[in-house]
Design an enzyme around this catalytic site. Sequence first.
Site, mmCIF file in Angstrom:
data_model
loop_
_atom_site.group_PDB
_atom_site.id
_atom_site.type_symbol
_atom_site.label_atom_id
_atom_site.label_comp_id
_atom_site.label_asym_id
_atom_site.label_seq_id
_atom_site.Cartn_x
_atom_site.Cartn_y
_atom_site.Cartn_z
ATOM 1 N N GLY A 86 13.903 2.076 80.252
ATOM 2 C CA GLY A 86 12.602 1.542 80.951
ATOM 3 C C GLY A 86 12.798 0.064 81.196
ATOM 4 O O GLY A 86 13.999 -0.577 80.933
ATOM 5 N N ARG A 92 15.590 -5.131 80.619
ATOM 6 C CA ARG A 92 15.805 -3.464 80.610
ATOM 7 C C ARG A 92 16.079 -2.961 79.216
ATOM 8 O O ARG A 92 16.805 -3.487 78.528
ATOM 9 C CB ARG A 92 16.740 -3.287 81.483
ATOM 10 C CG ARG A 92 16.096 -3.596 83.165
ATOM 11 C CD ARG A 92 16.992 -2.879 84.262
ATOM 12 N NE ARG A 92 16.289 -3.428 85.542
ATOM 13 C CZ ARG A 92 17.202 -4.128 86.436
ATOM 14 N NH1 ARG A 92 18.373 -4.293 86.304
ATOM 15 N NH2 ARG A 92 16.370 -4.356 87.552
ATOM 16 N N ASP A 205 0.065 -7.274 71.680
ATOM 17 C CA ASP A 205 0.426 -6.534 73.064
ATOM 18 C C ASP A 205 0.449 -4.814 72.882
ATOM 19 O O ASP A 205 1.254 -4.238 73.329
ATOM 20 C CB ASP A 205 1.729 -6.934 73.603
ATOM 21 C CG ASP A 205 1.771 -6.556 75.210
ATOM 22 O OD1 ASP A 205 0.874 -6.184 75.821
ATOM 23 O OD2 ASP A 205 2.852 -6.690 75.758
HETATM 24 N N1 LIG Z 1 13.445 2.173 71.044
HETATM 25 C C1 LIG Z 1 13.398 2.637 72.542
HETATM 26 N N2 LIG Z 1 13.470 3.838 72.734
HETATM 27 C C2 LIG Z 1 13.138 4.454 73.782
HETATM 28 N N3 LIG Z 1 12.782 3.680 75.060
HETATM 29 C C3 LIG Z 1 12.353 2.419 74.735
HETATM 30 C C4 LIG Z 1 12.670 1.730 73.543
HETATM 31 N N4 LIG Z 1 12.267 0.459 73.443
HETATM 32 C C5 LIG Z 1 11.725 0.386 74.623
HETATM 33 N N5 LIG Z 1 11.887 1.596 75.155
HETATM 34 C C6 LIG Z 1 11.340 1.397 76.970
HETATM 35 O O1 LIG Z 1 11.469 0.374 77.675
HETATM 36 C C7 LIG Z 1 10.421 -0.125 77.973
HETATM 37 C C8 LIG Z 1 10.109 -1.603 77.758
HETATM 38 O O2 LIG Z 1 10.257 -1.990 76.556
HETATM 39 P P1 LIG Z 1 9.569 -3.428 75.816
HETATM 40 O O3 LIG Z 1 8.248 -3.408 76.048
HETATM 41 O O4 LIG Z 1 10.195 -3.559 74.732
HETATM 42 O O5 LIG Z 1 10.045 -4.361 76.928
HETATM 43 P P2 LIG Z 1 9.178 -5.718 77.273
HETATM 44 O O6 LIG Z 1 10.112 -6.466 78.581
HETATM 45 O O7 LIG Z 1 9.077 -6.568 76.301
HETATM 46 O O8 LIG Z 1 7.975 -5.037 78.013
HETATM 47 P P3 LIG Z 1 6.739 -5.830 78.536
HETATM 48 O O9 LIG Z 1 6.823 -5.959 80.017
HETATM 49 O O10 LIG Z 1 5.455 -4.833 78.227
HETATM 50 O O11 LIG Z 1 6.580 -7.187 77.557
HETATM 51 C C9 LIG Z 1 9.188 0.614 77.116
HETATM 52 O O12 LIG Z 1 7.826 0.896 77.760
HETATM 53 C C10 LIG Z 1 9.757 2.009 76.924
HETATM 54 O O13 LIG Z 1 9.794 2.710 77.789
#
Ligand SMILES: Nc1ncnc2c1ncn2[C@@H]1O[C@H](COP(=O)(O)OP(=O)(O)OP(=O)(O)O)[C@@H](O)[C@H]1O
Length: 396
Positions: A86, A92, A205
């Site tokens: 993701g 990432r 969030d």
């Molecule tokens: N532990 C995990 N196992 C599998 N996929 C994950 C995990 N943690 C995150 N992901 C994937 O990665 C994506 C992004 O993770 P996360 O929300 O922690 O990142 P972010 O950069 O903080 O996102 P945002 O833009 O919402 O702030 C999630 O929506 C999910 O699809």
Amino acid sequence: MGKNDEAVSQKDIKKSRSFKQRLQYPTLDIRKLDKDASFCVESASSDDNDLTAADKRPRENDDDGNLDYHIGLVMEDRYEIVSTLGEGAFGRVVECIDRHRDLCVAVKIVKKFESYCKVARSEIAVLEEINSLDDDNRFACVRMLGWFRHRAHTCIVLELLGSSTFEFLRQNNFVPFSVEQIRHIAFQIFKAVSFLHRNKLTHTDLKPENILFVSGDSDSNQQMHKALRCLDVKIVDFGNATFDHQHHETLVSTRHYRAPEVILDLGWNQSCDVWSLGCVLMEYYLGRTLFPSHDCGEHLAMMQKVLGPIPPHLLKQTGKKHFVKNEHLNVDKANSSDDAIQKFCQPLRQYMRTDSDEEKQLFDLLGCMLDYDVSRRITLEEALWHPFFCTLRAQQ
Ligand SMILES: Nc1ncnc2c1ncn2[C@@H]1O[C@H](COP(=O)(O)OP(=O)(O)OP(=O)(O)O)[C@@H](O)[C@H]1O
């Protein structure tokens, strides 16, 4: 670092648009734009910008500050990247084989910019706190397994989870979840967020992208079937989680899930999570965003269409006077006749007219969660005692 809509550099907007192009959302494809736009990105360090120098050596970062990795890359002599799971505003998330423990894990590789490292440090502190408060792993919050630095990127090692509930809906052509499925997912999430609230934390969030099925099958079809059978979910993304004693940023949450008190700048507390979860459950029920808006005025107008007038005593307190006219929401004519409001927003009381008792209970609960007035909005502790959950409580 200011997190406000106005503090958006051209670079952020370009980045948001590329996000937008990548996303396929049926009703509105601007979901990510606001979250991205909420963060003022520090400019890349000079070597990131120095294309000539960068051309002469293998690239370690792409233009967004992400690590430019490849499948097979081994970090820390231990974590071998096998796929990308993701992407979010902060970096990432990749699937890795942990060679020391022969186990698949998720690693969140945070962008290299200092502001993001700071958020990552805060996420690590919160995840450490959650691990120690919940050492039996009873609550549905992702477990942190460790963290390390790789080429100036903070990397957070997490238990590997499955698809997000948003991704699940997307892969399923946005066919909504059934009320029974919503009940199971909501019960776990409410218990987990209520545990956070008891421990003086607000997630800030909560959204379908941050609620993940536990099933981690790599075949997405099998994963969908497994997830629907077990319906176990967990919450991720604690980068913006805020302790009660910490400074509360003025602007929190991804726009569609943002509470009215945040938009009106009235201050916020844990109750903003309750609002976000109300929007999330409604999205699960509809298969689309409850408030598909990209503008604060329009967003508030949508809330009025669904939930009735915003109480004048709240409008009186806002410093954002352009939202108010004669003690009521100043609904711009163009906005109030806007297609999106007419097309997507239906009063909650109309949903209540359903013949189904379980749907009536769900909408009653949602009405309590989507109360404009924080002092009257239901808490999650109370919500867990709502009749909507009585069958699940009986099984405990
Ligand atoms: N532990 C995990 N196992 C599998 N996929 C994950 C995990 N943690 C995150 N992901 C994937 O990665 C994506 C992004 O993770 P996360 O929300 O922690 O990142 P972010 O950069 O903080 O996102 P945002 O833009 O919402 O702030 C999630 O929506 C999910 O699809």
